[in-house]
Design a protein around this motif. Sequence first.
Motif, PDB file in Angstrom:
ATOM      1  N   GLY A 148       3.287 -11.294   7.745  1.00 47.03           N
ATOM      2  CA  GLY A 148       3.442 -10.531   9.040  1.00 47.03           C
ATOM      3  C   GLY A 148       2.520  -9.201   8.967  1.00 47.03           C
ATOM      4  O   GLY A 148       2.806  -8.454   9.857  1.00 47.03           O
ATOM      5  N   GLY A 149       1.568  -9.463   7.942  1.00 45.25           N
ATOM      6  CA  GLY A 149       0.673  -8.020   7.778  1.00 45.25           C
ATOM      7  C   GLY A 149       1.187  -7.046   6.998  1.00 45.25           C
ATOM      8  O   GLY A 149       0.466  -5.962   6.793  1.00 45.25           O
ATOM      9  N   GLY A 150       2.533  -7.168   6.510  1.00 46.32           N
ATOM     10  CA  GLY A 150       2.995  -6.234   5.690  1.00 46.32           C
ATOM     11  C   GLY A 150       2.740  -6.409   4.173  1.00 46.32           C
ATOM     12  O   GLY A 150       2.115  -7.466   3.938  1.00 46.32           O
ATOM     13  N   PRO A 151       3.457  -5.570   3.428  1.00 43.26           N
ATOM     14  CA  PRO A 151       4.394  -4.674   3.617  1.00 43.26           C
ATOM     15  C   PRO A 151       3.615  -3.256   4.250  1.00 43.26           C
ATOM     16  O   PRO A 151       2.449  -2.951   3.704  1.00 43.26           O
ATOM     17  CB  PRO A 151       4.799  -4.295   2.164  1.00 43.26           C
ATOM     18  N   GLY A 152       4.233  -2.692   5.286  1.00 43.69           N
ATOM     19  CA  GLY A 152       3.478  -1.581   5.850  1.00 43.69           C
ATOM     20  C   GLY A 152       2.338  -2.483   6.812  1.00 43.69           C
ATOM     21  O   GLY A 152       2.483  -3.263   7.515  1.00 43.69           O
ATOM     22  N   ASN A 153       1.084  -1.998   6.721  1.00 42.25           N
ATOM     23  CA  ASN A 153      -0.074  -2.464   7.122  1.00 42.25           C
ATOM     24  C   ASN A 153      -0.996  -3.192   6.033  1.00 42.25           C
ATOM     25  O   ASN A 153      -2.232  -3.570   6.300  1.00 42.25           O
ATOM     26  CB  ASN A 153      -0.916  -1.564   7.769  1.00 42.25           C
ATOM     27  N   SER A 154      -0.252  -3.395   4.853  1.00 45.12           N
ATOM     28  CA  SER A 154      -1.451  -3.617   3.851  1.00 45.12           C
ATOM     29  C   SER A 154      -1.890  -5.171   3.866  1.00 45.12           C
ATOM     30  O   SER A 154      -2.981  -5.151   3.038  1.00 45.12           O
ATOM     31  CB  SER A 154      -0.666  -3.589   2.339  1.00 45.12           C
ATOM     32  N   THR A 155      -1.579  -5.944   4.553  1.00 44.91           N
ATOM     33  CA  THR A 155      -2.340  -7.326   4.580  1.00 44.91           C
ATOM     34  C   THR A 155      -2.704  -7.446   6.090  1.00 44.91           C
ATOM     35  O   THR A 155      -2.824  -8.650   6.423  1.00 44.91           O
ATOM     36  CB  THR A 155      -1.389  -8.396   4.035  1.00 44.91           C
ATOM     37  N   THR A 156      -2.799  -6.240   6.935  1.00 44.54           N
ATOM     38  CA  THR A 156      -3.208  -6.603   8.295  1.00 44.54           C
ATOM     39  C   THR A 156      -4.621  -6.607   8.303  1.00 44.54           C
ATOM     40  O   THR A 156      -5.319  -5.475   8.187  1.00 44.54           O
ATOM     41  CB  THR A 156      -2.572  -5.491   9.139  1.00 44.54           C
ATOM     42  N   GLY A 157      -5.065  -7.738   8.791  1.00 51.30           N
ATOM     43  CA  GLY A 157      -6.673  -7.909   8.947  1.00 51.30           C
ATOM     44  C   GLY A 157      -7.128  -7.426  10.456  1.00 51.30           C
ATOM     45  O   GLY A 157      -6.027  -7.117  10.968  1.00 51.30           O
ATOM     46  N   VAL A 158      -8.373  -7.406  10.604  1.00 50.09           N
ATOM     47  CA  VAL A 158      -8.743  -6.877  12.274  1.00 50.09           C
ATOM     48  C   VAL A 158      -7.958  -7.863  13.254  1.00 50.09           C
ATOM     49  O   VAL A 158      -7.569  -7.348  14.200  1.00 50.09           O
ATOM     50  CB  VAL A 158     -10.199  -6.838  12.263  1.00 50.09           C
ATOM     51  N   SER A 159      -8.060  -9.168  12.848  1.00 48.03           N
ATOM     52  CA  SER A 159      -7.446 -10.127  14.175  1.00 48.03           C
ATOM     53  C   SER A 159      -5.793 -10.008  14.211  1.00 48.03           C
ATOM     54  O   SER A 159      -5.492  -9.961  15.497  1.00 48.03           O
ATOM     55  CB  SER A 159      -7.698 -11.585  13.808  1.00 48.03           C
ATOM     56  N   ILE A 160      -5.197  -9.592  13.260  1.00 49.57           N
ATOM     57  CA  ILE A 160      -3.720  -9.485  13.557  1.00 49.57           C
ATOM     58  C   ILE A 160      -3.541  -8.202  14.245  1.00 49.57           C
ATOM     59  O   ILE A 160      -2.786  -8.079  15.111  1.00 49.57           O
ATOM     60  CB  ILE A 160      -3.137  -9.502  11.977  1.00 49.57           C
ATOM     61  N   ASP A 161      -4.311  -7.299  13.673  1.00 55.08           N
ATOM     62  CA  ASP A 161      -4.408  -5.530  14.342  1.00 55.08           C
ATOM     63  C   ASP A 161      -4.778  -6.086  16.013  1.00 55.08           C
ATOM     64  O   ASP A 161      -4.015  -5.447  16.785  1.00 55.08           O
ATOM     65  CB  ASP A 161      -5.020  -4.911  13.637  1.00 55.08           C
ATOM     66  N   LEU A 162      -5.587  -6.700  16.421  1.00 50.22           N
ATOM     67  CA  LEU A 162      -6.095  -6.986  17.448  1.00 50.22           C
ATOM     68  C   LEU A 162      -5.223  -7.611  18.182  1.00 50.22           C
ATOM     69  O   LEU A 162      -4.911  -7.180  19.567  1.00 50.22           O
ATOM     70  CB  LEU A 162      -7.457  -8.062  17.350  1.00 50.22           C
ATOM     71  N   VAL A 163      -4.635  -8.426  17.968  1.00 51.23           N
ATOM     72  CA  VAL A 163      -3.246  -9.172  18.619  1.00 51.23           C
ATOM     73  C   VAL A 163      -2.138  -8.236  18.852  1.00 51.23           C
ATOM     74  O   VAL A 163      -1.603  -8.121  19.951  1.00 51.23           O
ATOM     75  CB  VAL A 163      -2.782 -10.571  17.870  1.00 51.23           C
ATOM     76  N   LYS A 164      -1.864  -7.395  17.752  1.00 53.29           N
ATOM     77  CA  LYS A 164      -0.782  -6.398  18.081  1.00 53.29           C
ATOM     78  C   LYS A 164      -1.414  -5.337  19.149  1.00 53.29           C
ATOM     79  O   LYS A 164      -0.458  -5.212  20.012  1.00 53.29           O
ATOM     80  CB  LYS A 164      -0.603  -5.611  16.998  1.00 53.29           C
ATOM     81  N   ILE A 165      -2.694  -4.960  19.183  1.00 60.10           N
ATOM     82  CA  ILE A 165      -2.789  -3.888  20.325  1.00 60.10           C
ATOM     83  C   ILE A 165      -3.176  -4.749  21.796  1.00 60.10           C
ATOM     84  O   ILE A 165      -2.286  -4.148  22.514  1.00 60.10           O
ATOM     85  CB  ILE A 165      -4.185  -3.575  19.774  1.00 60.10           C
ATOM     86  N   ALA A 166      -3.498  -5.967  21.824  1.00 60.00           N
ATOM     87  CA  ALA A 166      -3.786  -6.384  22.983  1.00 60.00           C
ATOM     88  C   ALA A 166      -2.515  -7.096  23.493  1.00 60.00           C
ATOM     89  O   ALA A 166      -2.227  -6.701  24.859  1.00 60.00           O
ATOM     90  CB  ALA A 166      -4.617  -7.604  22.952  1.00 60.00           C
ATOM     91  N   LEU A 167      -1.676  -7.773  23.101  1.00 58.30           N
ATOM     92  CA  LEU A 167      -0.600  -8.450  23.187  1.00 58.30           C
ATOM     93  C   LEU A 167       0.861  -7.688  23.043  1.00 58.30           C
ATOM     94  O   LEU A 167       1.686  -7.865  23.556  1.00 58.30           O
ATOM     95  CB  LEU A 167      -0.385  -9.943  22.849  1.00 58.30           C
ATOM     96  N   GLY A 168       0.831  -6.849  21.843  1.00 61.31           N
ATOM     97  CA  GLY A 168       2.000  -6.022  21.597  1.00 61.31           C
ATOM     98  C   GLY A 168       1.985  -4.848  22.286  1.00 61.31           C
ATOM     99  O   GLY A 168       3.090  -4.787  22.873  1.00 61.31           O
ATOM    100  N   GLN A 169       0.957  -4.016  22.298  1.00 71.20           N
ATOM    101  CA  GLN A 169       0.993  -2.786  23.148  1.00 71.20           C
ATOM    102  C   GLN A 169       0.317  -2.798  24.358  1.00 71.20           C
ATOM    103  O   GLN A 169       0.410  -1.980  25.270  1.00 71.20           O
ATOM    104  CB  GLN A 169       0.098  -1.558  22.308  1.00 71.20           C
ATOM    105  N   PHE A 170      -0.201  -4.059  24.750  1.00 66.26           N
ATOM    106  CA  PHE A 170      -0.869  -4.235  26.117  1.00 66.26           C
ATOM    107  C   PHE A 170      -1.984  -2.969  26.420  1.00 66.26           C
ATOM    108  O   PHE A 170      -2.165  -2.657  27.508  1.00 66.26           O
ATOM    109  CB  PHE A 170       0.027  -4.352  27.162  1.00 66.26           C
ATOM    110  N   ASP A 171      -2.516  -2.670  25.157  1.00 66.63           N
ATOM    111  CA  ASP A 171      -3.744  -1.579  25.491  1.00 66.63           C
ATOM    112  C   ASP A 171      -5.071  -2.427  25.512  1.00 66.63           C
ATOM    113  O   ASP A 171      -5.848  -2.894  24.665  1.00 66.63           O
ATOM    114  CB  ASP A 171      -3.654  -0.968  24.078  1.00 66.63           C
ATOM    115  N   LEU A 172      -5.338  -3.044  26.334  1.00 63.64           N
ATOM    116  CA  LEU A 172      -6.361  -3.877  26.780  1.00 63.64           C
ATOM    117  C   LEU A 172      -7.783  -3.213  26.545  1.00 63.64           C
ATOM    118  O   LEU A 172      -8.697  -3.823  25.950  1.00 63.64           O
ATOM    119  CB  LEU A 172      -6.294  -4.618  28.264  1.00 63.64           C
ATOM    120  N   GLY A 173      -7.821  -1.984  26.944  1.00 64.78           N
ATOM    121  CA  GLY A 173      -9.029  -1.174  26.758  1.00 64.78           C
ATOM    122  C   GLY A 173      -9.612  -1.244  25.127  1.00 64.78           C
ATOM    123  O   GLY A 173     -10.558  -1.392  24.776  1.00 64.78           O
ATOM    124  N   LYS A 174      -8.383  -0.622  24.515  1.00 60.72           N
ATOM    125  CA  LYS A 174      -8.562  -0.754  23.010  1.00 60.72           C
ATOM    126  C   LYS A 174      -8.880  -1.663  22.453  1.00 60.72           C
ATOM    127  O   LYS A 174      -9.668  -1.908  21.420  1.00 60.72           O
ATOM    128  CB  LYS A 174      -7.271   0.117  22.311  1.00 60.72           C
TER     129      LYS A 174
END
Lengths: 303, 105
Positions: free
Chosen positions: A237-263
Amino acid sequence: MEKPLNNRAWFLVMPVALIVAFNAILPLMTVVNYSVQDTFGNNQFFWNGTGWFKDLLDPNAELGGRFLAALGRNVSFSLIILSIEVPLGILVSLCMPKKGPGVAACLVIMALPLLVPWNVVGTIWQIFARTDIGLLGWTVSHLGINYNYTNEFFSAWFTIILMDVWHWTSLIALLCYAGLKSSPDAFYQAARIDGASRWSVFRAIELPKLNRVLLIGVLLRFMDSFMIYTEPFVVTGGGPGNSTTGVSIDLVKIALGQFDLGKAAAMSIVYNLIILSTCWVFYTVMTNVDAPDRPRDAKDGAL
Amino acid sequence: MDIAWMAWTWQTGIFFACIALCLTTMTVLAIRYPENDHYGVLGIPTTRGDRLFLSLVGSAFIHLLWIGFVGANPLVTLAGGVEISSLWLASILSLVYASAVFRWV
């Protein structure tokens, strides 16, 4: 001077271009539009100029720190799996039988992991590496090693790297095997007559043959591992913490999790540019590596 | 047809219009003046289209690097409070880079 090529035939791909416009170009334009604005939903947008890009490229900003760290992890992951899978794949292909009934069996067994979908691979390893019910996790932790991919950095990385090696080494091996099969027997006979060592046979006959397929293999594996999403998402799941979070996982978190479309848009544009330029370099090297010498008079043929 | 979801702005509109103009020009040029591959400093065969691609991707990187290392603070403020961002210098640099690509690659 060479006769210039008539490129009018390209007009025949216009229907495809329309489909691509519908499913790729219009969404891409939308992403570019998003990247210079901010929104709180309801199709209401506020101009933000280059703000998101400034945040994204500033290591001290929240977004920038996050992006650059994820990018770093992605690059490390790709380099690690390439440095394992390529030599291992070559080694496996050299050990595979060249003739006899073993060939078919070998090919089928090698192709099996390639047929397993990403999320299933993730699920298999998620269970396999668990310390309570997974064979691998149970065994390793009973050997006295502190192994738990849910809360320990090295265990998590070890698990996703091992998983990728298990899943994709066969691809390199099969490509190399095809490359090896294409070298005529006469080469090996000549080498035997000359009394060449195993190493020099590999260096002088086999490796040059593998040149092209390895480039394709490295390109495929690099692109695939650089955009990896499903497997780490299922296992850690990208964890522990952020240690296996790649760009695409982060991207989905920002776009769909936080709904920060601009970022997310700014981030995906930069990500896309990196992938585009890497692909171009690979493709150019691939198509020019064995190209015959350029025609003498083509030097100023463009004018 | 409702295209509010596409979130158009006049700035990005101009940007894409310029890209479309480039591509149309390239298409017309390719029909009117067909060409052969050209070998430049990179030693790889390139057409006008390849050089346009390299110019556009390179310009994107020039702008991003400018934002990353120099920033996009206002360079001058014109009368009426219109600010000219220093990012325009990156655009000028990109034009220089693009003409170099078309001349030598």
